[in-house]
Design a protein around this motif. Structure first.
Motif, short mmCIF file in Angstrom:
data_model
loop_
_atom_site.label_atom_id
_atom_site.label_comp_id
_atom_site.label_asym_id
_atom_site.label_seq_id
_atom_site.Cartn_x
_atom_site.Cartn_y
_atom_site.Cartn_z
N MET A 111 0.85 -1.19 0.00
CA MET A 111 0.00 0.00 0.00
C MET A 111 0.89 1.25 0.00
O MET A 111 2.12 1.16 0.21
CB MET A 111 -0.92 -0.01 1.21
CG MET A 111 -1.72 -1.29 1.37
SD MET A 111 -2.93 -1.56 0.05
CE MET A 111 -4.30 -0.58 0.68
N LYS A 112 0.28 2.39 -0.17
CA LYS A 112 1.08 3.61 -0.16
C LYS A 112 1.52 3.93 1.28
O LYS A 112 0.94 3.42 2.25
CB LYS A 112 0.29 4.76 -0.76
CG LYS A 112 -0.95 5.21 0.00
CD LYS A 112 -1.60 6.37 -0.74
CE LYS A 112 -2.78 6.95 0.03
NZ LYS A 112 -3.38 8.10 -0.67
N PRO A 113 2.56 4.75 1.45
CA PRO A 113 3.09 4.99 2.80
C PRO A 113 2.05 5.46 3.80
O PRO A 113 2.13 5.12 4.99
CB PRO A 113 4.16 6.06 2.55
CG PRO A 113 4.61 5.84 1.14
CD PRO A 113 3.38 5.41 0.40
N ALA A 185 2.46 1.24 -5.59
CA ALA A 185 2.67 2.33 -4.64
C ALA A 185 4.13 2.75 -4.66
O ALA A 185 5.03 1.99 -5.01
CB ALA A 185 2.27 1.88 -3.24
N ALA A 186 4.36 3.99 -4.27
CA ALA A 186 5.72 4.52 -4.23
C ALA A 186 5.81 5.56 -3.12
O ALA A 186 4.81 6.01 -2.58
CB ALA A 186 6.09 5.14 -5.57
N GLY A 187 7.05 5.91 -2.78
CA GLY A 187 7.26 6.93 -1.77
C GLY A 187 8.20 6.45 -0.68
O GLY A 187 8.76 5.35 -0.74
N ALA A 188 8.35 7.29 0.34
CA ALA A 188 9.24 6.98 1.46
C ALA A 188 8.45 6.27 2.55
O ALA A 188 7.48 6.81 3.09
CB ALA A 188 9.86 8.27 2.00
N TYR A 189 8.87 5.05 2.90
CA TYR A 189 8.22 4.25 3.94
C TYR A 189 9.05 4.38 5.21
O TYR A 189 10.15 3.83 5.30
CB TYR A 189 8.11 2.80 3.48
CG TYR A 189 7.14 2.61 2.34
CD1 TYR A 189 5.84 2.18 2.57
CD2 TYR A 189 7.52 2.90 1.02
CE1 TYR A 189 4.94 2.03 1.52
CE2 TYR A 189 6.62 2.75 -0.03
CZ TYR A 189 5.35 2.31 0.23
OH TYR A 189 4.45 2.17 -0.80
N THR A 190 8.53 5.12 6.17
CA THR A 190 9.28 5.42 7.39
C THR A 190 8.60 4.92 8.66
O THR A 190 9.20 4.98 9.73
CB THR A 190 9.51 6.93 7.51
OG1 THR A 190 8.23 7.59 7.56
CG2 THR A 190 10.30 7.47 6.33
N TYR A 191 7.36 4.45 8.56
CA TYR A 191 6.63 3.99 9.75
C TYR A 191 6.72 2.47 9.86
O TYR A 191 6.39 1.75 8.92
CB TYR A 191 5.17 4.43 9.69
CG TYR A 191 4.98 5.85 10.17
CD1 TYR A 191 4.42 6.12 11.41
CD2 TYR A 191 5.40 6.92 9.39
CE1 TYR A 191 4.27 7.42 11.87
CE2 TYR A 191 5.26 8.23 9.83
CZ TYR A 191 4.69 8.47 11.07
OH TYR A 191 4.55 9.76 11.51
#
Length: 741
Positions: A111-113, A185-191
């Motif tokens: 999923m997205k971030p 999905a793309a982006g920064a996964y920080t959680y």
């Protein structure tokens, strides 16, 4: 001294700011959740033990039953790859899901971030009662079907990378670059959502011809011996490939200091059971057996995951060898028999049913035993069937039951309507004939759902703005006035009649003209002729049930299945103005004949144009989500599904067409709008046109056209829990844990 003080003060300020920034970025990682620690400091919260899944809670391992819902990635007006659901929506949905009694959600892909961020934030605020996650990993489905070889190097590389990306995303340790037109999905996964993970499900439903071909191509491939999982002696080539993929997931996860139970996705079509009464060879040609894989160094363990619906494949309805057991109501039930046979066959590991359920829709795609059809249910019926299936799964000793699904998704397709609609625009409108879109217990309804109720009360029409409705300038005996409006799901009509509706005396008709052609005369016209033909018409001549008719030369169902289940169409029925209206039908199974199938079964279809009388106000105790008309005294209200009027996409005013009078190939034509032709009939004649001369036809061509602006980005919808939500909630709350063995 002053300068030194200032220097230390500035340095202290910098350290405080740095610490604050560091805490801000690391705060998602500070997760408190009870688990146990095994060798090398690896954390385990869930594990498999024999045939059960267990949770570590209150400093002990306890049996765990996963009761939850699957969740898709789309909302109305959007396709899944657009990832349009917001963080706020996710957090609100998580609360609603838990209030329904669920303890887990399952997603199919990365999923997205914002999804993981919302889940972590929600669970941090509910530390004592978190909502757990089953994370799926999407396999290269289209490539597998296209290449028919799971060991293709590009497929293997892509799937292994997808697995590693999914694990990194869940643990908040990756940045995924956008892949245009991929839907990923793309982006920064920080959680870090890893501590809230319940388990992994690798892959999607497996196409049987691909599995069979993979086994043939790689019959001599050696057993797989991985770091954490291996294939057992006797495993086929595809099962060895799956052992590699499951092991890849384990290798990726252990790097983050955690272990969770792992499964691969499976369904009835590739289960290890025999279905002797299944007519289609493809539905029983090959097995993918989870028992042919085992964990060797994975304390969290391994489980089986199956999608099991009560109406597909066809053996659920046809196979007498599965009609040998009774359910809790004393009814012969093939679903009950299947659950027990699968559980008995897979006797050494936990099994979860990770998809089950029925949709609330007008359209039907398959018939099941005991009325558990794929569609044709109102919301209450959907809830009652889903609750019964949930209780059966739990009672049969399974380790989990994950309902399909949480929210309705308009973009989806169904095999028996996909020939009629535009695949690029399905997300923009609500097609209640496409049942696949309406499995959700959270309804996504068209825009006027909460402002315009079908109840025989015109007061809500009076609240509509002048630009939202149109009075039709139509002079028709028996009608004082007619109003029309529309939304993403329906064309709405409100008629004030000259006297109270009494179907024993008079019948009410509304003809629909969208394109050139159609019937200008027919028995339903009771001797009246028209100067322009009707493609469809609605008849109200019964106290409780109306009917939608379709002109025989426009009968899309007969044209599509001519020679493919239905007999050859009488040539006169294909002629313009044939004078024949036919019921609006949907196919529910193809004609099956040997040698293409094991047994011969006739073509099956059902009438989709039956229009129920009822109330659509969800606050009423007699609410019926399938209701299409109601009348109180002299006020008649109707809503007509777009496809029943021939629309392939109302958002672009596109209607179904075909290539000439003898053609069965479908296309589309852009209509100006619709003409509504009203009349009443009494004693075999049209009211007000008794003894009308056929040479003086009714001037349909001069009637006003109701039209609307094309819509796309401004899709309006109403989100509301269905009746089924509350019924499933009651059923889930009764389930405290697994059945004791």
């Amino acid at each position: 001294m002053g300068r030194r003080f200032k220097l230390w003060w500035k340095l202290g300020l910098v350290l405080v700011i740095a610490a604050g920034v560091l805490f801000y970025w690391l705060r998602p990682l500070f997760v408190k959740i009870e688990g146990t620690t095994i060798a090398d400091g690896i954390h385990v919260k869930f594990r498999t033990n024999g045939t059960q899944v267990e949770e570590y809670a209150d400093q002990a391992w306890k049996p765990y039953f996963a009761k939850g819902v699957n969740m898709g990635a789309a909302i109305p007006g959007h396709f899944p790859g657009e990832l349009a659901i917001t963080e706020e929506q996710y957090e609100r949905w998580f609360r609603m899901i838990q209030e329904m009694g669920a303890n887990v959600i399952r997603v199919y892909t990365i999923m997205k971030p914002e999804f993981y961020e919302a889940l972590v934030k929600y669970n941090r605020a509910n530390q004592h009662n978190p909502l757990y996650l089953i994370q799926g990993v999407w396999s290269p489905e289209e490539e597998l079907i296209d290449k028919q070889d799971a060991y293709d190097p590009e497929i293997m590389q892509a799937f292994e990378q997808e697995i590693r990306d999914a694990v990194a995303a869940v643990y908040g340790k990756t940045t995924l670059a956008p892949e245009p037109h991929s839907g990923k999905a793309a982006g920064a996964y920080t959680y870090n959502a890893g501590p809230y993970l319940m388990g992994w499900i690798v892959g999607t439903e497996w196409e049987p011809n691909m599995v069979k071909r993979t086994n043939e191509l790689h019959a001599d491939i050696p057993d797989y011996e991985g770091q954490h999982f291996r294939s057992k002696p006797g495993a086929n080539a595809f099962e060895k490939w799956l052992a590699l993929m499951v092991d890849t997931a384990a290798q990726a996860e252990i790097q983050y200091g955690w272990q969770h139970p792992i499964a691969f996705s499976n369904w009835v079509t590739t289960d290890p059971l025999e279905h002797p009464g299944e007519p289609l060879f493809e539905e029983d040609m090959v097995s993918v057996d989870p028992a042919h894989i085992e964990a060797t160094d994975w304390a969290a363990g391994y489980f089986a995951s199956y999608h099991v619906y009560p109406y597909y494949p066809d053996f659920f309805a046809f196979d007498t060898t599965y009609q040998t057991m009774t359910n809790s109501q004393g009814q012969i039930d093939s679903y009950t028999a299947y659950l027990h046979k699968l559980k008995e066959f897979t006797s050494d590991m936990p099994i979860m049913i990770t998809e089950f359920g029925v949709p609330a829709s007008l359209g039907i795609a398959h018939l099941g035993m005991l009325g558990r059809d794929q569609g044709g249910h109102n919301e209450q019926q959907q809830g009652e069937i889903n609750a019964d299936l949930l209780q059966q799964i739990h009672g049969a000793g399974y380790s989990g039951a994950i309902l399909f699904t949480w929210q309705d998704e308009w973009f989806k397709k169904t095999w028996n309507t996909l020939h009629y609609d535009d695949p690029d625009r399905r997300a923009f409108w609500y097609n209640t004939l496409t049942n696949e879109s309406f499995f959700g217990v959270l309804g996504m309804f068209p825009g006027k759902d909460d402002v315009l109720f079908i109840d025989g009360d015109a007061s809500d029409w009076e609240q509509l703005g002048a630009d939202e409705k149109q009075r039709l300038d139509v002079q028709a005996p028996g009608f004082e006035e007619i109003w029309v409006t529309h939304d993403e799901g329906y064309l709405y009509l409100m008629a004030k009649l000259s006297e109270p509706f009494d179907p024993s005396r008079r019948s009410v008709y509304f003809g629909v003209d969208t394109i050139a052609g159609g019937n200008r005369h027919a028995p339903q016209l009771h001797g009246m002729t028209l100067d322009e033909g009707l493609e469809t018409l609605m008849e109200l001549s019964d106290e409780e049930m109306g009917r939608m008719w379709i002109a025989s030369n426009y009968d899309v169902h007969a044209r599509l299945y001519e020679h493919a289940g239905l007999p050859e169409i009488d040539p006169k029925e294909k002629l313009d103005d044939s004078g024949i209206f036919k019921p609006w039908m949907l196919a529910v199974n193809y004609r099956l004949e040997y040698p293409d199938s094991r047994f011969d079964y006739p073509f099956g279809d059902v009438e989709a144009g039956q229009l129920e009388r009822g109330y659509t106000d969800p606050s009423r105790s007699d609410y019926n989500s399938k209701a299409m008309w109601q009348v109180q005294g002299q006020v008649l209200e109707m809503r007509i599904p777009w496809m029943l009027m021939g629309f392939s996409d109302p958002s672009s005013l596109s209607v179904i067409d075909y290539n000439g009078p003898s053609g069965n190939v479908f296309g589309t034509t852009e209509a100006e709008g619709v003409r509504i032709v009203p009349w009443m009939a009494q004693d075999g004649e049209v009211v007000g046109r008794e003894g009308a001369d056929a040479a003086n036809p009714y001037p349909v061509s001069s009637l006003p056209i109701y039209s609307w602006q094309r819509w796309e980005e401004n899709v309006d919808y109403v989100e509301r829990p269905k009746q089924s939500y509350w019924i499933v909630k009651e059923a889930m709350e009764k389930i405290a844990g697994p059945v004791a063995e």
